[in-house]
Design an enzyme around this catalytic site. Sequence first.
Site, PDB file in Angstrom:
ATOM      1  N   SER A   1      -1.911 -16.237  12.816  1.00 17.23           N
ATOM      2  CA  SER A   1      -1.829 -14.976  12.304  1.00 17.23           C
ATOM      3  C   SER A   1      -2.735 -14.035  12.714  1.00 17.23           C
ATOM      4  CB  SER A   1      -1.330 -14.981  10.722  1.00 17.23           C
ATOM      5  OG  SER A   1      -1.020 -13.888  10.382  1.00 17.23           O
TER       6      SER A   1
ATOM      7  N   ASP B   1      10.067 -16.508  12.491  1.00 19.83           N
ATOM      8  CA  ASP B   1       9.157 -15.809  11.957  1.00 19.83           C
ATOM      9  C   ASP B   1       9.769 -14.273  12.176  1.00 19.83           C
ATOM     10  OD1 ASP B   1       6.720 -14.122  11.835  1.00 19.83           O
ATOM     11  OD2 ASP B   1       5.609 -15.737  13.146  1.00 19.83           O
TER      12      ASP B   1
ATOM     13  N   HIS C   1       7.195 -17.102   8.950  1.00 17.67           N
ATOM     14  CA  HIS C   1       5.936 -17.223   9.602  1.00 17.67           C
ATOM     15  C   HIS C   1       4.890 -18.089   8.993  1.00 17.67           C
ATOM     16  CE1 HIS C   1       2.267 -15.068  11.214  1.00 17.67           C
ATOM     17  NE2 HIS C   1       1.721 -14.823  10.142  1.00 17.67           N
TER      18      HIS C   1
END
EC number: 2.3.1.31
Length: 380
Positions: free
Chosen positions: A186, A333, A361
Amino acid sequence: MSEIALEAWGEHEALLLKPPRSPLTIPPPKPRTAVLFPRREGFYTELGGYLPEVRLRFETYGGLSRKRDNAVLVFHALTGSAHLAGVYDEATFQSLSPLERAFGREGWWDSLVGPGRILDPALYYVISANHLGSCYGSTGPLSLDPRTGKPYGKDFPPLTLRDLARAQARLLDHLGVEKATVIGGSLGGMVALEFALMYPERVKKLVVLAAPARHGPWARAFNHLSRQAILLDPEYRRGNPTPRGMALARGIAMMSYRAPEGFAARWQEAPEMGEAYLDYQGEKFLKRFHAESYLVLSRAMDTHDVGRGRGGVEKALRRLRNLPALFVGIDTDLLYPAWEVREAARLAGARYREIKSPHGHDAFLIETDQVEEILEAFLP
């Protein structure tokens, strides 16, 4: 593919409570803080700000080999901390700040670090540091400004992800590490990308999980809404560092971290429980994060564009073609779709693998068995 039976504290509070491949654990970690940019030097940010001093909170696991070739630097996500692995003992836990205690005793990627696990401290010198601008021990809005003796608060200068990468490069200097494998998910994956482009000579291998080459309009829109939930809250305007708007900000963010498949699997028969889940996550967030750090780091994330000043994304990623690199997408995601990560891998001439999960995600934090399997084929 796994199912969540029970959730525990973690970066997105979604770690599976399941036995790791190895039942052995690492000794209780001891967080440390290093002054990396002292007052005689200071730290000038990319956007023209200035910090008289920069400290980073960090943890290490294992030791540096005689050849100094076994370091692994792990970058955490937006609201993560340096506490990557292990479980704090009581004395260490009580010595932490209230926000760090609220984050929890267990590391956010604990199932991947330990004897017999993919990041085995007997093989690797694993390093994890809290990002500049955060609220878990590194220099951030909660820190005292040496010039005034008061917390920076809203006066903390805006940052870019390149500032975050530069601070962590100085940490490697501090630890005597010349070159490391860098891993991030991320926001951490974005910092890993910037680190590799800024310091290619210091990167042995690169692993980017669930992160794009550029923070595009869809992802920026989620950040915008989350920030607005804070900025428009009258409590925030009156100076409350944990305004109720933070709970709403977290709920908005959680909708981008998860996926419809996961919500349906858990709450199809009781959809109101999905709403209660978001409220619960928001309440927890109020206890463990600071509004100004959230604003600083989410804005820094919005600056992410590897092509900025480098002739565009495609030209920038071509610089990575001689570097062993692995990009990992997630099939569900919503925040950084798999096609986005796959395209970055193609432009970088890198390997691409994909996590299959109903959890969106957050799967890079949840599906640790899949992450371990993917890393096993790349790290040795």
